[in-house]
Design a protein around this motif. Sequence first.
Motif, PDB file in Angstrom:
ATOM      1  N   LEU A  15      72.934  53.639  31.888  1.00 51.40           N
ATOM      2  CA  LEU A  15      72.128  52.326  31.986  1.00 51.40           C
ATOM      3  C   LEU A  15      71.818  51.609  30.767  1.00 51.40           C
ATOM      4  CD1 LEU A  15      69.457  53.003  34.621  1.00 51.40           C
ATOM      5  CD2 LEU A  15      71.155  51.586  34.827  1.00 51.40           C
ATOM      6  N   VAL A  16      71.468  52.299  29.687  1.00 52.50           N
ATOM      7  CA  VAL A  16      71.184  51.892  28.255  1.00 52.50           C
ATOM      8  C   VAL A  16      72.658  51.304  27.730  1.00 52.50           C
ATOM      9  CG1 VAL A  16      70.851  52.514  25.887  1.00 52.50           C
ATOM     10  CG2 VAL A  16      69.663  53.405  27.805  1.00 52.50           C
ATOM     11  N   SER A  17      73.853  51.605  28.117  1.00 51.10           N
ATOM     12  CA  SER A  17      75.119  50.985  27.702  1.00 51.10           C
ATOM     13  C   SER A  17      75.209  49.481  28.521  1.00 51.10           C
ATOM     14  CB  SER A  17      76.255  51.897  27.938  1.00 51.10           C
ATOM     15  OG  SER A  17      76.654  52.120  29.572  1.00 51.10           O
ATOM     16  N   VAL A  18      74.647  49.486  29.732  1.00 51.08           N
ATOM     17  CA  VAL A  18      74.647  48.203  30.606  1.00 51.08           C
ATOM     18  C   VAL A  18      73.850  47.454  29.937  1.00 51.08           C
ATOM     19  CG1 VAL A  18      74.412  47.453  32.914  1.00 51.08           C
ATOM     20  CG2 VAL A  18      75.389  49.285  32.697  1.00 51.08           C
ATOM     21  N   PHE A  19      72.422  47.646  29.798  1.00 47.24           N
ATOM     22  CA  PHE A  19      71.535  46.979  29.506  1.00 47.24           C
ATOM     23  C   PHE A  19      71.406  46.766  27.842  1.00 47.24           C
ATOM     24  CE2 PHE A  19      69.754  48.132  33.468  1.00 47.24           C
ATOM     25  CZ  PHE A  19      69.503  46.855  34.001  1.00 47.24           C
ATOM     26  N   GLY A  20      71.827  47.657  27.128  1.00 50.43           N
ATOM     27  CA  GLY A  20      71.996  47.511  25.571  1.00 50.43           C
ATOM     28  C   GLY A  20      70.609  47.762  25.092  1.00 50.43           C
ATOM     29  N   VAL A  21      69.595  48.089  25.760  1.00 52.75           N
ATOM     30  CA  VAL A  21      68.152  48.077  25.180  1.00 52.75           C
ATOM     31  C   VAL A  21      67.586  49.426  25.767  1.00 52.75           C
ATOM     32  CG1 VAL A  21      65.892  47.069  24.965  1.00 52.75           C
ATOM     33  CG2 VAL A  21      67.755  45.727  25.077  1.00 52.75           C
ATOM     34  N   GLU A  22      67.338  50.393  25.051  1.00 56.29           N
ATOM     35  CA  GLU A  22      67.021  51.731  25.355  1.00 56.29           C
ATOM     36  C   GLU A  22      65.408  51.599  25.749  1.00 56.29           C
ATOM     37  OE1 GLU A  22      66.720  56.489  23.657  1.00 56.29           O
ATOM     38  OE2 GLU A  22      67.615  54.739  22.424  1.00 56.29           O
ATOM     39  N   ASP A  23      64.709  50.926  25.184  1.00 61.94           N
ATOM     40  CA  ASP A  23      63.351  50.851  25.687  1.00 61.94           C
ATOM     41  C   ASP A  23      62.900  50.199  26.738  1.00 61.94           C
ATOM     42  OD1 ASP A  23      62.201  51.849  23.161  1.00 61.94           O
ATOM     43  OD2 ASP A  23      61.940  50.026  22.306  1.00 61.94           O
ATOM     44  N   LEU A  24      64.011  49.134  27.471  1.00 56.18           N
ATOM     45  CA  LEU A  24      63.657  48.653  28.620  1.00 56.18           C
ATOM     46  C   LEU A  24      64.230  49.534  29.754  1.00 56.18           C
ATOM     47  CD1 LEU A  24      63.671  46.051  30.415  1.00 56.18           C
ATOM     48  CD2 LEU A  24      66.058  45.542  30.147  1.00 56.18           C
ATOM     49  N   VAL A  25      65.124  50.425  29.412  1.00 54.68           N
ATOM     50  CA  VAL A  25      65.802  51.302  30.283  1.00 54.68           C
ATOM     51  C   VAL A  25      64.499  52.418  30.544  1.00 54.68           C
ATOM     52  CG1 VAL A  25      67.506  53.244  30.813  1.00 54.68           C
ATOM     53  CG2 VAL A  25      68.043  50.973  30.104  1.00 54.68           C
ATOM     54  N   ASN A  26      63.889  52.958  29.420  1.00 53.70           N
ATOM     55  CA  ASN A  26      62.960  53.794  29.585  1.00 53.70           C
ATOM     56  C   ASN A  26      61.707  53.231  30.304  1.00 53.70           C
ATOM     57  OD1 ASN A  26      64.142  55.758  28.141  1.00 53.70           O
ATOM     58  ND2 ASN A  26      63.570  55.317  26.077  1.00 53.70           N
ATOM     59  N   ASN A  27      61.363  51.934  30.149  1.00 46.15           N
ATOM     60  CA  ASN A  27      60.231  51.408  30.839  1.00 46.15           C
ATOM     61  C   ASN A  27      60.417  51.061  32.141  1.00 46.15           C
ATOM     62  OD1 ASN A  27      58.539  51.263  28.493  1.00 46.15           O
ATOM     63  ND2 ASN A  27      59.187  49.045  28.309  1.00 46.15           N
ATOM     64  N   ILE A  28      61.661  50.948  32.626  1.00 53.10           N
ATOM     65  CA  ILE A  28      62.129  50.870  33.899  1.00 53.10           C
ATOM     66  C   ILE A  28      62.149  52.122  34.670  1.00 53.10           C
ATOM     67  CG2 ILE A  28      63.985  50.486  35.669  1.00 53.10           C
ATOM     68  CD1 ILE A  28      64.896  48.151  33.703  1.00 53.10           C
ATOM     69  N   LEU A  29      62.690  53.269  33.980  1.00 49.57           N
ATOM     70  CA  LEU A  29      62.657  54.396  34.733  1.00 49.57           C
ATOM     71  C   LEU A  29      61.132  55.340  34.704  1.00 49.57           C
ATOM     72  CD1 LEU A  29      66.190  55.945  33.400  1.00 49.57           C
ATOM     73  CD2 LEU A  29      65.656  55.069  35.521  1.00 49.57           C
ATOM     74  N   ASN A  30      60.409  54.869  34.017  1.00 45.25           N
ATOM     75  CA  ASN A  30      59.199  55.303  33.879  1.00 45.25           C
ATOM     76  C   ASN A  30      57.937  54.477  34.646  1.00 45.25           C
ATOM     77  OD1 ASN A  30      59.680  57.606  32.272  1.00 45.25           O
ATOM     78  ND2 ASN A  30      59.258  56.094  30.427  1.00 45.25           N
ATOM     79  N   GLY A  31      58.617  53.463  35.434  1.00 42.56           N
ATOM     80  CA  GLY A  31      57.865  52.811  36.312  1.00 42.56           C
ATOM     81  C   GLY A  31      56.804  51.486  35.656  1.00 42.56           C
ATOM     82  N   GLN A  32      57.067  51.508  34.275  1.00 44.72           N
ATOM     83  CA  GLN A  32      56.234  50.508  33.447  1.00 44.72           C
ATOM     84  C   GLN A  32      56.848  49.023  33.461  1.00 44.72           C
ATOM     85  OE1 GLN A  32      56.549  52.655  29.741  1.00 44.72           O
ATOM     86  NE2 GLN A  32      54.884  53.639  30.223  1.00 44.72           N
ATOM     87  N   GLU A  33      58.037  48.994  33.718  1.00 46.51           N
ATOM     88  CA  GLU A  33      58.757  47.633  34.079  1.00 46.51           C
ATOM     89  C   GLU A  33      59.379  47.293  35.527  1.00 46.51           C
ATOM     90  OE1 GLU A  33      59.903  44.090  32.357  1.00 46.51           O
ATOM     91  OE2 GLU A  33      59.251  45.712  31.250  1.00 46.51           O
ATOM     92  N   LYS A  34      58.989  46.422  35.979  1.00 43.80           N
ATOM     93  CA  LYS A  34      59.517  46.276  37.573  1.00 43.80           C
ATOM     94  C   LYS A  34      60.869  45.697  37.604  1.00 43.80           C
ATOM     95  CE  LYS A  34      54.864  45.333  39.865  1.00 43.80           C
ATOM     96  NZ  LYS A  34      54.472  44.630  40.835  1.00 43.80           N
ATOM     97  N   ILE A  35      61.391  46.022  38.640  1.00 44.53           N
ATOM     98  CA  ILE A  35      62.842  45.301  38.955  1.00 44.53           C
ATOM     99  C   ILE A  35      62.876  44.270  39.628  1.00 44.53           C
ATOM    100  CG2 ILE A  35      64.989  45.960  39.954  1.00 44.53           C
ATOM    101  CD1 ILE A  35      64.618  48.967  39.067  1.00 44.53           C
ATOM    102  N   ASN A  36      63.329  43.101  39.452  1.00 39.99           N
ATOM    103  CA  ASN A  36      63.324  42.147  40.532  1.00 39.99           C
ATOM    104  C   ASN A  36      64.366  42.465  41.126  1.00 39.99           C
ATOM    105  OD1 ASN A  36      60.973  41.005  38.878  1.00 39.99           O
ATOM    106  ND2 ASN A  36      62.342  39.843  37.623  1.00 39.99           N
ATOM    107  N   THR A  37      63.998  41.913  42.684  1.00 38.36           N
ATOM    108  CA  THR A  37      65.224  42.156  43.744  1.00 38.36           C
ATOM    109  C   THR A  37      65.290  40.735  44.074  1.00 38.36           C
ATOM    110  OG1 THR A  37      63.392  42.579  45.157  1.00 38.36           O
ATOM    111  CG2 THR A  37      64.701  44.579  44.202  1.00 38.36           C
TER     112      THR A  37
END
Length: 76
Positions: free
Chosen positions: A54-76
């Motif tokens: 996922l980090v290789s797709v998004f390019g931002v490790e903090d964003l991926v960590n926040n998503i997987l920890n539930g701190q960042e919402k995924i827009n559907t």
Amino acid sequence: MHRERTPEEDEVYQLLITLIEKLEQEYYQQSQENNSLSMLLFILKESEKSRDDLVSVFGVEDLVNNILNGQEKINT
């Protein structure tokens, strides 16, 4: 699916529809707050991908960590 089916095939087809609907109702309820996250985790597991993928797709490790920890919402 669009060809004429035998009565037996039609019964199997209807059974599959019923089973899929039941599965969706039990495991993929839209009312669940973390549905997007649980779906992402399921897809990662089934595709044998990791957080690093996922980090290789998004390019931002903090964003991926926040998503997987539930701190960042995924827009559907």
